[in-house]
Design a protein around this motif. Structure first.
Motif, short mmCIF file in Angstrom:
data_model
loop_
_atom_site.label_atom_id
_atom_site.label_comp_id
_atom_site.label_asym_id
_atom_site.label_seq_id
_atom_site.Cartn_x
_atom_site.Cartn_y
_atom_site.Cartn_z
N LEU C 44 0.83 -1.22 0.00
CA LEU C 44 0.00 0.00 0.00
C LEU C 44 0.85 1.26 0.00
O LEU C 44 0.55 2.23 -0.70
CB LEU C 44 -0.93 0.01 1.21
CG LEU C 44 -2.32 -0.58 0.97
CD1 LEU C 44 -3.11 -0.67 2.26
CD2 LEU C 44 -3.09 0.26 -0.05
N ARG C 47 2.27 1.66 -3.40
CA ARG C 47 1.16 2.05 -4.27
C ARG C 47 0.90 3.55 -4.21
O ARG C 47 0.83 4.24 -5.22
CB ARG C 47 -0.08 1.29 -3.84
CG ARG C 47 -1.31 1.63 -4.65
CD ARG C 47 -2.56 0.89 -4.14
NE ARG C 47 -3.62 1.07 -5.10
CZ ARG C 47 -3.85 0.27 -6.14
NH1 ARG C 47 -3.10 -0.78 -6.32
NH2 ARG C 47 -4.81 0.54 -6.99
N GLU C 48 0.78 4.06 -2.98
CA GLU C 48 0.47 5.49 -2.81
C GLU C 48 1.59 6.38 -3.35
O GLU C 48 1.33 7.41 -3.98
CB GLU C 48 0.25 5.80 -1.32
CG GLU C 48 -0.99 5.14 -0.71
CD GLU C 48 -2.30 5.66 -1.30
OE1 GLU C 48 -2.33 6.81 -1.77
OE2 GLU C 48 -3.30 4.92 -1.29
N GLN C 104 -12.35 16.04 3.58
CA GLN C 104 -11.68 16.20 2.29
C GLN C 104 -11.69 14.86 1.56
O GLN C 104 -11.57 13.81 2.18
CB GLN C 104 -10.21 16.63 2.49
CG GLN C 104 -10.04 17.99 3.12
CD GLN C 104 -10.55 19.12 2.24
OE1 GLN C 104 -10.47 19.02 1.01
NE2 GLN C 104 -11.11 20.15 2.85
N THR C 105 -11.84 14.92 0.25
CA THR C 105 -11.86 13.66 -0.51
C THR C 105 -10.46 13.25 -1.00
O THR C 105 -10.31 12.26 -1.69
CB THR C 105 -12.82 13.75 -1.71
OG1 THR C 105 -12.43 14.85 -2.51
CG2 THR C 105 -14.25 13.95 -1.24
N SER C 106 -9.46 14.02 -0.65
CA SER C 106 -8.10 13.60 -0.99
C SER C 106 -7.14 14.05 0.11
O SER C 106 -7.55 14.60 1.13
CB SER C 106 -7.68 14.20 -2.34
OG SER C 106 -7.61 15.60 -2.23
N ARG C 108 -4.73 11.95 1.68
CA ARG C 108 -4.39 10.94 2.69
C ARG C 108 -3.21 10.04 2.29
O ARG C 108 -2.80 9.17 3.05
CB ARG C 108 -5.61 10.05 2.97
CG ARG C 108 -6.75 10.83 3.60
CD ARG C 108 -7.96 9.98 3.93
NE ARG C 108 -9.01 10.83 4.48
CZ ARG C 108 -9.90 11.51 3.76
NH1 ARG C 108 -9.87 11.42 2.44
NH2 ARG C 108 -10.81 12.26 4.36
N LEU C 112 -0.71 7.56 4.74
CA LEU C 112 -0.64 6.10 4.63
C LEU C 112 0.82 5.66 4.43
O LEU C 112 1.28 4.69 5.06
CB LEU C 112 -1.49 5.58 3.47
CG LEU C 112 -2.99 5.91 3.50
CD1 LEU C 112 -3.73 5.10 2.44
CD2 LEU C 112 -3.60 5.63 4.87
N MET D 54 -8.36 -0.84 0.65
CA MET D 54 -8.65 0.39 -0.08
C MET D 54 -7.33 1.15 -0.18
O MET D 54 -6.46 1.01 0.67
CB MET D 54 -9.60 1.27 0.71
CG MET D 54 -10.82 0.56 1.28
SD MET D 54 -11.97 1.69 2.09
CE MET D 54 -11.14 2.00 3.66
N ASP D 55 -7.22 1.99 -1.21
CA ASP D 55 -6.10 2.93 -1.21
C ASP D 55 -6.66 4.32 -0.92
O ASP D 55 -7.86 4.48 -0.62
CB ASP D 55 -5.29 2.87 -2.52
CG ASP D 55 -6.11 3.22 -3.75
OD1 ASP D 55 -7.24 3.72 -3.60
OD2 ASP D 55 -5.60 2.99 -4.86
N SER D 56 -5.83 5.36 -1.00
CA SER D 56 -6.31 6.68 -0.60
C SER D 56 -7.42 7.18 -1.53
O SER D 56 -8.30 7.93 -1.11
CB SER D 56 -5.15 7.69 -0.53
OG SER D 56 -4.64 7.94 -1.82
N ALA D 57 -7.38 6.76 -2.78
CA ALA D 57 -8.45 7.14 -3.71
C ALA D 57 -9.77 6.49 -3.30
O ALA D 57 -10.83 7.13 -3.35
CB ALA D 57 -8.08 6.73 -5.14
N ILE D 59 -10.56 5.52 -0.23
CA ILE D 59 -10.98 6.18 1.01
C ILE D 59 -11.63 7.53 0.68
O ILE D 59 -12.68 7.89 1.22
CB ILE D 59 -9.76 6.37 1.95
CG1 ILE D 59 -9.16 5.00 2.32
CG2 ILE D 59 -10.18 7.13 3.21
CD1 ILE D 59 -7.81 5.08 3.04
N GLY D 60 -11.01 8.25 -0.23
CA GLY D 60 -11.57 9.54 -0.65
C GLY D 60 -12.96 9.38 -1.24
O GLY D 60 -13.86 10.20 -1.01
N VAL D 63 -15.59 9.02 1.41
CA VAL D 63 -15.94 10.33 1.96
C VAL D 63 -16.84 11.10 0.98
O VAL D 63 -17.83 11.74 1.38
CB VAL D 63 -14.67 11.16 2.28
CG1 VAL D 63 -15.03 12.57 2.72
CG2 VAL D 63 -13.84 10.47 3.35
#
Ligand SMILES: Nc1ncnc2c1ncn2[C@@H]1O[C@H](COP(=O)(O)OP(=O)(O)O)[C@@H](O)[C@H]1O
Ligand SMILES: Nc1ncnc2c1ncn2[C@@H]1O[C@H](COP(=O)(O)OP(=O)(O)O)[C@@H](O)[C@H]1O
Lengths: 141, 111, 141, 111
Positions: C44, C47-48, C104-106, C108, C112, D54-57, D59-60, D63
């Motif tokens: 993960l 990935r990020e 917020q939708t981004s 993060r 991680l 899940m990745d951050s996308a 998770i976003g 939300v």
């Protein structure tokens, strides 16, 4: 880099890294749109060519690299495997399906490669090593 | 790769699962068969039903096992090679070498 | 190439290639000897970082490459992700866990990454782009 | 990622499975929730039991779904986030945002 959907992998000549390359080849085949069965075949062909590059090309010398380029082309998939070895004559290898060779415990890699992709080209590059190119077209219609 | 041996009469049935590939599966297969031969048994039925695929090293090891059993007047036969494994045996013409069965009982009585 | 067990991947900046890099990172983590849970975490984090390199570093410009070096070290695993972008100040990004940012939708990804490996270093290389280095040690004893 | 919707009274239960990640799972989640809202339903229970990560996308997108339901005076709640998914919600402090349940019936009566 040639294709927009492509991955280049560079590994030291170690057999333990073959599974990773094998999976990457399967993934690219999936992205390219091949069926599950074709994906398995492509994965096996790439696997055999990478094993040959590691063992025969580079003599499992971990300081020598194998470079694998996986490319989704307009027609399907192209894979280039480059080692740092002295090359060989692909027409000069014995046929493993000949009666006398059936009980050999090796010598079947090239057979599998040729069976599982549409086209295999061997290209010795002076001062660099052997480059093996595999091509597989998507079935259309 | 995983293997488990069932001794049925004079036949050692080896249930294999996973992949018979270079560096792992091929070594596991070699060891499993060697143990059987070392124990003085020499009739071996390799159950390939749960083997998903083999590479050329794995195929080579199958042949090596065949030859080792033969040296001890024994034999290696195959049960239920499925899908890709069947294709590989046919492609390499090893069908001509290995007696291959779909039914375990039929295989057992053939030894 | 630094480590005997290592893989370098070079990809064009396309999100569809992220899964492939993710799997390769998990495989290398497995080879390095990490547990299944740690393998997931490492996957993960990589990935990020790769998504950030593709999206923020290279602006999803497929003609720009992202280079990922996965290396098994004596202590564990090191991963370097290099993009061709203008870099950024990793201390200047808002805390996504602050009350005001929870919806917020981004924002993060860095959280991680930092949570799932032991050490994260950001290194802007003039004329090349941002290099993010992740380190994770094997638990001993 | 796969999703299946069960309408139980005024609650739409979405059984999700697979990964909620960038480019695929996140889009699938967005579409599933949008369809529910478009149909005039606004109480949504996302069953995460079979979501592996899940990745951050992803998770976003969770939300984003929450906010979209809220705009329509509705709500998004979570059922059974397991293992890695639970860790991610706690790490990102989204536990504070989402009502989360272990038991489907308890979740249903909470709407
Ligand atoms: N990349 C390579 N570099 C040098 N020689 C090779 C290479 N690939 C194959 N060969 C030669 O071709 C022979 C046949 O290869 P193959 O059919 O894969 O069987 P095996 O690897 O089991 O010997 C090898 O034994 C080797 O001599
Ligand atoms: N490789 C990168 N190059 C440039 N900017 C980056 C890079 N990685 C992260 N950033 C910046 O840091 C911010 C926070 O990143 P992140 O926590 O991953 O959240 P998100 O990607 O969802 O915005 C990004 O919005 C971006 O501005």
């Amino acid at each position: 880099m040639a294709a927009e959907t492509s991955v280049k992998l560079v590994i030291p000549s170690r057999v333990r890294l073959v599974d990773l390359v094998h999976s990457a080849a399967e993934k690219i085949a999936e992205i390219a749109g091949f069926s599950d069965d074709e994906m398995l075949n492509i994965g096996l062909a790439v696997r055999e060519a990478v094993i040959n590059a590691i063992k025969h090309g580079n003599g499992e010398d971990a300081s020598k690299e194998v470079e694998i380029l996986l490319e989704v082309t307009g027609r399907g998939l192209r894979v280039r495997i480059q080692d740092g070895g002295a090359g060989f004559d692909p027409e000069g290898t014995p046929d493993p399906t000949a009666e006398d060779n059936l009980l050999q415990t090796s010598g079947r890699g090239l057979l599998l490669i040729r069976a599982f992709v549409d086209d295999v080209r061997f290209n010795y590059k002076q001062g660099r090593g052997m480059e093996v190119t595999l091509e597989k077209a998507l079935k259309t219609g | 790769m995983k293997s488990n041996v069932r001794q049925i009469g004079h036949v050692s049935v080896v249930d294999l699962s996973g992949k018979i590939t270079i560096g792992e599966g091929d070594v596991a297969l070699r060891n499993a068969v060697q143990e059987i031969l070392d124990a003085g048994n020499q009739h071996i039925l390799l159950n390939l039903e749960k083997v998903s695929y083999m590479d050329s090293a794995g195929i080579g090891e199958l042949v090596a096992c065949y030859k080792r059993a033969k040296e001890k007047e024994g034999s290696v036969k195959l049960l239920n090679p499925s899908g890709k494994v069947y294709d590989l045996l046919s492609l390499t013409k090893l069908e001509e070498v290995f007696d291959t069965f779909k039914d375990e009982k039929e295989a057992l009585v053939s030894f």
